[in-house]
Design an enzyme around this catalytic site. Structure first.
Site, PDB file in Angstrom:
ATOM      1  CG  HIS A   1     -16.542  18.142  -8.696  1.00 58.78           C
ATOM      2  ND1 HIS A   1     -15.604  17.158  -8.563  1.00 58.78           N
ATOM      3  CD2 HIS A   1     -15.855  19.298  -8.707  1.00 58.78           C
ATOM      4  CE1 HIS A   1     -14.411  17.686  -8.523  1.00 58.78           C
ATOM      5  NE2 HIS A   1     -14.525  18.990  -8.601  1.00 58.78           N
TER       6      HIS A   1
ATOM      7  CB  SER B   1     -15.062  21.986  -1.283  1.00 61.64           C
ATOM      8  OG  SER B   1     -14.432  21.513  -2.445  1.00 61.64           O
TER       9      SER B   1
ATOM     10  CE  LYS C   1      -4.560  27.372   1.214  1.00 67.29           C
ATOM     11  NZ  LYS C   1      -5.869  27.545   1.852  1.00 67.29           N
ATOM     12  CG  ASP C   2      -4.134  21.941  -3.725  1.00 68.48           C
ATOM     13  OD1 ASP C   2      -4.254  22.293  -2.541  1.00 68.48           O
ATOM     14  OD2 ASP C   2      -5.060  21.422  -4.379  1.00 68.48           O
TER      15      ASP C   2
ATOM     16  CD  GLU D   1       6.231  -0.265   6.996  1.00 64.71           C
ATOM     17  OE1 GLU D   1       7.125  -0.562   7.811  1.00 64.71           O
ATOM     18  OE2 GLU D   1       6.406   0.464   6.021  1.00 64.71           O
TER      19      GLU D   1
HETATM   20  C1  HEM Z   1      -1.470   2.879  -2.917  1.00 67.71           C
HETATM   21  C2  HEM Z   1      -0.398   2.622  -3.577  1.00 67.71           C
HETATM   22  C3  HEM Z   1       0.753   1.776  -3.052  1.00 67.71           C
HETATM   23  C4  HEM Z   1       1.189   1.600  -1.763  1.00 67.71           C
HETATM   24  C5  HEM Z   1       0.618   2.246  -0.488  1.00 67.71           C
HETATM   25  C6  HEM Z   1       2.313   0.678  -1.825  1.00 67.71           C
HETATM   26  C7  HEM Z   1       3.041   0.230  -0.716  1.00 67.71           C
HETATM   27  C8  HEM Z   1       4.144  -0.613  -0.759  1.00 67.71           C
HETATM   28  C9  HEM Z   1       4.968  -0.964   0.366  1.00 67.71           C
HETATM   29  C10 HEM Z   1       4.759  -0.478   1.811  1.00 67.71           C
HETATM   30  C11 HEM Z   1       5.959  -1.777  -0.091  1.00 67.71           C
HETATM   31  C12 HEM Z   1       7.122  -2.366   0.714  1.00 67.71           C
HETATM   32  C13 HEM Z   1       8.308  -1.460   0.576  1.00 67.71           C
HETATM   33  C14 HEM Z   1       9.539  -2.006   1.208  1.00 67.71           C
HETATM   34  O1  HEM Z   1       9.629  -1.995   2.438  1.00 67.71           O
HETATM   35  O2  HEM Z   1      10.410  -2.450   0.468  1.00 67.71           O
HETATM   36  C15 HEM Z   1       5.751  -1.986  -1.490  1.00 67.71           C
HETATM   37  C16 HEM Z   1       6.570  -2.782  -2.312  1.00 67.71           C
HETATM   38  C17 HEM Z   1       6.385  -2.956  -3.664  1.00 67.71           C
HETATM   39  N1  HEM Z   1       5.420  -2.359  -4.453  1.00 67.71           N
HETATM   40 FE1  HEM Z   1       4.001  -1.039  -3.820  1.00 67.71          FE
HETATM   41  N2  HEM Z   1       2.554   0.321  -3.131  1.00 67.71           N
HETATM   42  C18 HEM Z   1       1.612   0.961  -3.917  1.00 67.71           C
HETATM   43  C19 HEM Z   1       1.501   0.857  -5.292  1.00 67.71           C
HETATM   44  C20 HEM Z   1       2.240  -0.015  -6.102  1.00 67.71           C
HETATM   45  C21 HEM Z   1       2.042  -0.207  -7.520  1.00 67.71           C
HETATM   46  C22 HEM Z   1       0.976   0.476  -8.366  1.00 67.71           C
HETATM   47  C23 HEM Z   1       2.985  -1.138  -7.945  1.00 67.71           C
HETATM   48  C24 HEM Z   1       3.264  -1.750  -9.311  1.00 67.71           C
HETATM   49  C25 HEM Z   1       2.781  -1.407 -10.380  1.00 67.71           C
HETATM   50  C26 HEM Z   1       3.777  -1.502  -6.805  1.00 67.71           C
HETATM   51  C27 HEM Z   1       4.843  -2.413  -6.844  1.00 67.71           C
HETATM   52  C28 HEM Z   1       5.600  -2.779  -5.761  1.00 67.71           C
HETATM   53  C29 HEM Z   1       6.716  -3.700  -5.817  1.00 67.71           C
HETATM   54  C30 HEM Z   1       7.260  -4.409  -7.062  1.00 67.71           C
HETATM   55  C31 HEM Z   1       7.212  -3.808  -4.495  1.00 67.71           C
HETATM   56  C32 HEM Z   1       8.377  -4.702  -4.022  1.00 67.71           C
HETATM   57  C33 HEM Z   1       9.699  -3.965  -4.088  1.00 67.71           C
HETATM   58  C34 HEM Z   1      10.099  -3.400  -2.737  1.00 67.71           C
HETATM   59  O3  HEM Z   1       9.800  -4.012  -1.735  1.00 67.71           O
HETATM   60  O4  HEM Z   1      10.731  -2.354  -2.722  1.00 67.71           O
HETATM   61  N3  HEM Z   1       3.302  -0.807  -5.711  1.00 67.71           N
HETATM   62  N4  HEM Z   1       4.639  -1.252  -1.893  1.00 67.71           N
END
Ligand code: HEM
Lengths: 284, 423
Positions: free
Chosen positions: B219, B223, B247-248, B291
């Site tokens: 800001h 932009s 738009k978004d 991935e």
């Molecule tokens: C930038 C944000 C985030 C990204 C890119 C991300 C990405 C991922 C990915 C790729 C997995 C594996 C999924 C699978 O194949 O099962 C995963 C699992 C998990 N994430 Fe995240 N996550 C994010 C934010 C969060 C946050 C904020 C939390 C908790 C407060 C969280 C909790 C979990 C938990 C508990 C799992 C295990 C359960 C599972 O595998 O389904 N994630 N996350």
């Protein structure tokens, strides 16, 4: 400075990549890689379609029950289904009493020891129990199966490339090894040739060896093909029991989003109308 | 904030006025995402992916927090706890699939957002800080996604963790201690799973923090836009709200439709079958791949197959992989062309569309394939081009290229009529 350093680093990485490429290409031309035998004989899964396929897919409960019967009477001797509970069978259309009866026939080991004999004791399963494993542990499973451990089948259709059609192809794909198969890839002792299996030979003998291994109560002819399809369908369910719920909710959510998006688009057009009008004038 | 003609916040209710005196949070929001932020009138649809990435970050945080209520970060039960979410928790399958696919959508939005910046020169003065913070967000997001993928403790989780932390071994002296610190041991195990879960929960909130800085920095100059020409007067801009919120908004609906198609009808399409097999340190999967959003970097890593003097090939690969992202930090000073938008740079445009984009596509494809010929050779050519593009071609282009004439103003570019300075 940044640019001079950058160029030097860039020249290094780019140059070394090109040198590596030339070396590799030279090797590739003079010494072409031979395809592994597995590649020549391995087959992609056969075409097989199930009622649960596609966004409108639903389970064929009759088929799932038949598939469960195949699992129970054939596969369960070796393969566990550790993530599925007996109560889940109600989703196949069995009623509570039927589920209890199925569970009762399945003894489950308990932590107690029989005071008279000192042996591990067991009790009949309850609806809330998960399916008991056929072997006490992996050592026992391997010992009974030529050192190969039969994998748990709960998630198998999601845990293999090719999914359910792969399972179906594997079950119906046993054959004699072709004559031109090199000695090194021939099935060793206790192994069986199956071109759908990634390395061609596996420790499981054809489990559905012939027609009528089970007798279906709904009158369906229990051909090898039918049993293989049925058990594969059952394993789709065991891996993804929420499939129908997922499909249904999906249509509702997408329907809602479509309407919301159209409304949002219309309001976007209205809001931008004045700015767009100025642009139009330019084109005219 | 940025331009003198920006609309001013005037609280319309008594409560609003009271609030504005005590804590001017509504004013802050008004000035950053509301009518108080004048944005160029000519932003095209490539400018929609920033807010979209932000929304998918929110989706990840909300679904993630719900998953964390049922997930157990213990190597013995982590896999089963995810299956418990899938089978027994009410709507658990939906949160789990939304989280797993949401990561892909988040990265898709981030990549288009970065690509927009690369093409329209949004990294150039006066927006260097916005760009640098963006690269920090991307690095944090990669760390988050990598550690998240380990949590379900399937085969690919385990072996992915092993391969990626194993990269540190290649670094002399400090490498092995770093690896042991990351893992809390010598190989991925319960200790690693626990710290990954802790960090996976923490990092998204750090991302939120850096996003706030990213928008704050945005800001100040305002932009960029497809012409790359500075905003010169009120006619060049429209208030962010309602113009860009509308738009978004409608493109968010579109994105959510695509997201729902993935989530409800093909939730495992982007996943790996191997990750439905519980982690087994004794059985190595045939093809260990991360991935899709990591594939280009993975291809660069694996392209280095020959030692350079005393530097082993593996170390070269690791250095190259990190450098490939780190060059982005230097981009504002590598590309000195005063013209921002690629639209007015005839040579840059060619190198972008016929060099960089195919190069990334090839790297992406090869990174997901088996490490065998001809994919290794293809990634070597593409890696060579990647470094040449950022470190040699862009610096040289900015000295030699003759840009096309720029429009005098955004308004002129859009309406064909000159901008009347006073309006
Ligand atoms: C930038 C944000 C985030 C990204 C890119 C991300 C990405 C991922 C990915 C790729 C997995 C594996 C999924 C699978 O194949 O099962 C995963 C699992 C998990 N994430 Fe995240 N996550 C994010 C934010 C969060 C946050 C904020 C939390 C908790 C407060 C969280 C909790 C979990 C938990 C508990 C799992 C295990 C359960 C599972 O595998 O389904 N994630 N996350």
């Amino acid at each position: 400075m940044v640019r001079i350093f950058g160029m030097l680093i860039g020249l290094f990485f780019t140059g070394w990549m090109l040198v590596t490429f030339v070396l590799g290409a030279n090797e590739y031309v003079t010494n072409p890689p031979v395809k592994a035998v597995e590649y020549q004989f391995h087959l992609e899964p056969k075409e097989a379609s199930f009622k649960s396929d596609g966004p409108l897919g639903k389970f064929d409960r009759q088929q799932l029950q038949r598939g469960f019967q195949v699992y129970k009477e054939v596969c369960a001797a070796c393969h566990s289904l550790r993530l599925v509970a007996f109560r889940n069978l109600e989703e196949l259309g069995y009623n509570e009493d039927e589920v209890k009866a199925i569970a009762a026939n399945w003894p489950i080991p308990t932590p107690d020891i029989d005071p008279a004999t000192g042996e591990m004791s067991s009790r009949p399963s309850l609806a809330a129990d998960k399916f008991p494993k056929p072997f006490a542990n992996d050592v026992a499973a391997g010992a009974a199966n030529n050192n190969a451990i039969p994998p748990d089948l709960s998630l198998i259709t999601k845990a293999r490339h090719g999914g359910a059609p792969y399972i179906y192809s594997l079950l119906t794909g046993y054959q004699d090894p072709p004559a031109e198969l090199p000695e090194s890839s021939r099935p060793g002792p206790g192994l069986h040739y199956n071109p759908y299996f990634p390395n061609l030979n596996l420790a499981m003998a054809s489990p559905i060896a012939g027609d009528d291994m089970v007798s279906y109560s709904d009158g369906t002819a229990a051909t090898v093909d039918q049993m293989a399809m049925d058990v594969s369908a059952f394993l789709i369910w065991s891996a993804e029991p929420k499939l129908e719920e997922r499909h249904q909710l999906g249509w509702a959510v997408i329907g809602f989003l479509l309407i919301a998006t159209i409304l949002a688009y219309l309001s976007f057009r209205t809001i931008w109308a004045d700015v767009k009008a100025e642009k139009k004038k330019k084109e005219a | 904030m940025s331009f003198p003609w920006a609309k001013h916040y005037t609280p319309s209710t008594e409560f609003g006025q009271w609030m504005d005196e005590k804590l001017p949070l509504p004013r802050f929001v008004y000035n950053s995402l509301g009518a108080g932020y004048p944005a160029p009138r000519n932003l095209n649809y490539m400018w929609n992916f920033g807010s979209l990435a932000g929304i998918f970050l929110v989706v990840q945080i909300v679904t993630g927090i719900i998953l964390a209520m049922h997930y157990a970060a213990n190597a013995d039960i982590a896999f089963d706890s995810v299956e418990h979410i899938m089978r027994d928790v009410n709507s658990g399958w939906m949160f789990r699939y939304a989280h797993a696919n949401g990561a892909s959508f988040f990265f898709m939005a981030i990549y288009l957002h970065i690509g927009r910046g690369l093409y329209y020169g949004s990294y150039k003065a006066p927006r260097e800080m916005i760009w640098l913070l963006g690269v920090v967000i991307y690095l944090l997001a990669m760390a988050t996604a990598f550690m998240g993928y380990v949590l379900p403790w399937g085969q690919m989780s385990f072996w992915g963790a092993k391969v990626i932390t194993g990269l540190f071994e290649a670094i002399p002296l400090v490498g092995t201690p770093i690896q042991e610190l990351l893992l809390g041991g010598f190989a991925p195990d319960n200790a690693a799973l626990n710290r990954f879960f802790s960090l996976h929960y923490l990092l998204p909130f750090m991302i939120v923090g850096v996003i706030i800085l990213h928008i704050w920095a945005l800001h100040i100059p305002g932009s960029n836009n497809p012409t790359g020409v500075d905003v010169k007067g009120p006619q060049d801009t429209v208030p962010f709200h309602p113009y860009y919120t509308a738009k978004d908004g409608w493109t968010l609906g579109l994105a959510l439709i695509f997201f729902s198609i993935m989530l409800f009808f093909m939730p495992n399409f982007l996943g790996h079958a191997e990750n439905y097999i519980p982690a087994n340190p004794l059985s190595t999967p045939a093809n260990i791949v991360p991935e899709w959003y990591f594939w280009p970097w993975y291809a660069i890593l694996r392209a280095f197959t020959v030692d350079f003097l005393f530097i082993p090939a593996k170390l070269l690969g690791v250095l190259a992989m990190f450098s490939a992202i780190l060059v982005w930090f230097f981009l504002p000073w590598l590309d000195k062309s005063p013209v921002r938008s690629g639209g007015y740079r005839p040579l840059f445009k060619k190198f972008f569309w016929f060099g960089l984009i195919p190069c990334i596509a090839v790297l992406g494809y090869c990174g997901g394939a088996h490490a065998e010929e001809p994919f290794v050779m293809m990634s070597q050519i593409a890696t060579a081009y990647y470094f040449a593009h950022f470190l040699i071609i862009l610096p040289l282009l900015s000295s030699f290229e003759k840009p096309e004439p720029l429009p005098n103003s955004i308004t002129e570019a859009v309406t064909g009529k000159p901008l009347e300075q006073a309006s």
